[in-house]
Design a protein around this motif. Structure first.
Motif, short mmCIF file in Angstrom:
data_model
loop_
_atom_site.label_atom_id
_atom_site.label_comp_id
_atom_site.label_asym_id
_atom_site.label_seq_id
_atom_site.Cartn_x
_atom_site.Cartn_y
_atom_site.Cartn_z
N THR A 23 40.39 31.53 36.15
CA THR A 23 41.64 31.75 36.68
C THR A 23 42.05 33.00 36.77
OG1 THR A 23 42.15 31.97 34.44
CG2 THR A 23 42.31 29.73 35.12
N SER A 24 43.01 33.28 37.60
CA SER A 24 43.65 34.66 37.86
C SER A 24 43.88 35.36 36.33
CB SER A 24 44.91 34.69 38.67
OG SER A 24 45.79 34.13 38.19
N GLU A 25 44.52 34.69 35.34
CA GLU A 25 44.52 35.22 33.98
C GLU A 25 43.54 35.87 33.46
OE1 GLU A 25 45.87 32.09 34.93
OE2 GLU A 25 47.94 32.89 35.35
N SER A 26 42.25 34.88 33.53
CA SER A 26 40.99 35.41 32.99
C SER A 26 40.54 36.60 33.70
CB SER A 26 40.19 34.28 32.95
OG SER A 26 39.53 33.66 34.07
N PHE A 27 40.57 36.65 34.92
CA PHE A 27 39.85 37.60 35.54
C PHE A 27 40.69 38.89 35.33
CE2 PHE A 27 40.41 40.56 39.45
CZ PHE A 27 38.98 40.42 39.78
N LEU A 28 42.20 38.89 35.22
CA LEU A 28 43.28 40.06 35.19
C LEU A 28 42.65 40.65 33.82
CD1 LEU A 28 46.48 38.75 36.90
CD2 LEU A 28 44.53 40.88 37.39
N LYS A 29 42.61 39.78 32.67
CA LYS A 29 42.33 39.91 31.16
C LYS A 29 40.94 40.86 31.11
CE LYS A 29 41.89 38.04 26.80
NZ LYS A 29 41.55 36.59 25.88
N GLY A 30 39.86 40.28 31.88
CA GLY A 30 38.84 40.88 31.85
C GLY A 30 38.85 42.39 32.56
N MET A 31 39.35 42.35 33.52
CA MET A 31 39.55 43.70 34.37
C MET A 31 40.40 44.70 33.58
SD MET A 31 37.69 43.59 36.87
CE MET A 31 38.11 44.98 37.88
N ALA A 33 40.47 45.15 30.45
CA ALA A 33 39.72 45.66 29.44
C ALA A 33 38.79 46.83 29.84
CB ALA A 33 38.68 44.42 28.64
N ILE A 34 38.56 47.04 31.10
CA ILE A 34 37.57 47.96 31.60
C ILE A 34 38.47 48.95 32.58
CG2 ILE A 34 35.69 46.50 31.39
CD1 ILE A 34 35.75 46.40 34.45
N THR A 35 39.62 48.76 32.62
CA THR A 35 40.48 49.84 33.50
C THR A 35 40.93 51.05 32.87
OG1 THR A 35 42.43 48.77 33.04
CG2 THR A 35 41.48 48.07 35.10
N PRO A 36 40.91 52.20 33.42
CA PRO A 36 41.46 53.39 32.63
C PRO A 36 42.59 53.37 32.07
CG PRO A 36 40.53 53.81 34.98
CD PRO A 36 40.70 52.40 35.00
N PRO A 37 42.86 54.06 31.21
CA PRO A 37 44.20 54.05 30.37
C PRO A 37 45.22 54.27 31.48
CG PRO A 37 42.57 55.51 29.32
CD PRO A 37 41.95 55.03 30.51
N GLY A 38 46.37 53.42 31.00
CA GLY A 38 47.42 53.81 31.89
C GLY A 38 47.45 52.94 33.21
N MET A 39 46.45 52.44 33.61
CA MET A 39 46.36 51.72 34.88
C MET A 39 46.30 50.18 34.82
SD MET A 39 43.96 54.09 37.34
CE MET A 39 44.39 53.30 38.77
N LYS A 40 46.71 49.39 35.32
CA LYS A 40 46.06 47.70 35.30
C LYS A 40 45.72 47.31 36.54
CE LYS A 40 51.09 46.37 36.03
NZ LYS A 40 51.89 45.43 35.51
N PRO A 41 44.93 45.96 36.77
CA PRO A 41 44.61 45.54 37.86
C PRO A 41 45.75 44.92 38.76
CG PRO A 41 44.04 44.21 36.01
CD PRO A 41 44.53 45.37 35.38
N LYS A 42 45.28 44.97 39.96
CA LYS A 42 46.41 44.21 40.94
C LYS A 42 46.58 42.85 40.69
CE LYS A 42 45.97 47.75 44.41
NZ LYS A 42 45.65 48.01 45.75
#
Length: 101
Positions: A23-31, A33-42
């Motif tokens: 799901t998009s939620e599982s993808f965004l949750k996983g991403m 976890a690895i994004t730099p501090p202060g950023m979030k996946p689109k």
């Protein structure tokens, strides 16, 4: 021993679980976890991920895994979607194991 003993057990469970868990939620949750501090996946990337894990994608993934693990089946034919649906409905009395562990 693996989670699935044979092709029928694998086909009746893994592709369905793949679609349900992708799901998009599982993808965004996983991403996240690895994004730099202060950023979030689109959010749009999550939607695109979910679109690419539909029935046709899971049937294709199933065929490739089947070839590697069980020597192949007839899922590569032109009506592979119907054959995949038959397997997923539990043909031969295969028990459905929902969700990943």
């Amino acid at each position: 021993m693996g989670k699935y003993a044979n092709h029928e057990e694998f086909g009746a469970n893994a592709p369905v679980n793949y679609r349900e868990d992708s799901t998009s939620e599982s993808f965004l949750k996983g991403m996240s976890a690895i994004t730099p501090p202060g950023m979030k996946p689109k959010q749009s990337r999550g939607r695109k991920f979910e679109e690419k894990t539909d029935f046709k994608a899971s049937a294709s993934w199933h065929h490739n895994f089947d070839v590697a693990m069980f020597g192949g089946s007839d899922l590569g034919t032109s009506d592979f979607e119907n054959r995949q649906m038959t397997i997923e409905k539990g043909s031969g009395g295969v028990k459905r194991i929902s969700g990943r562990k």
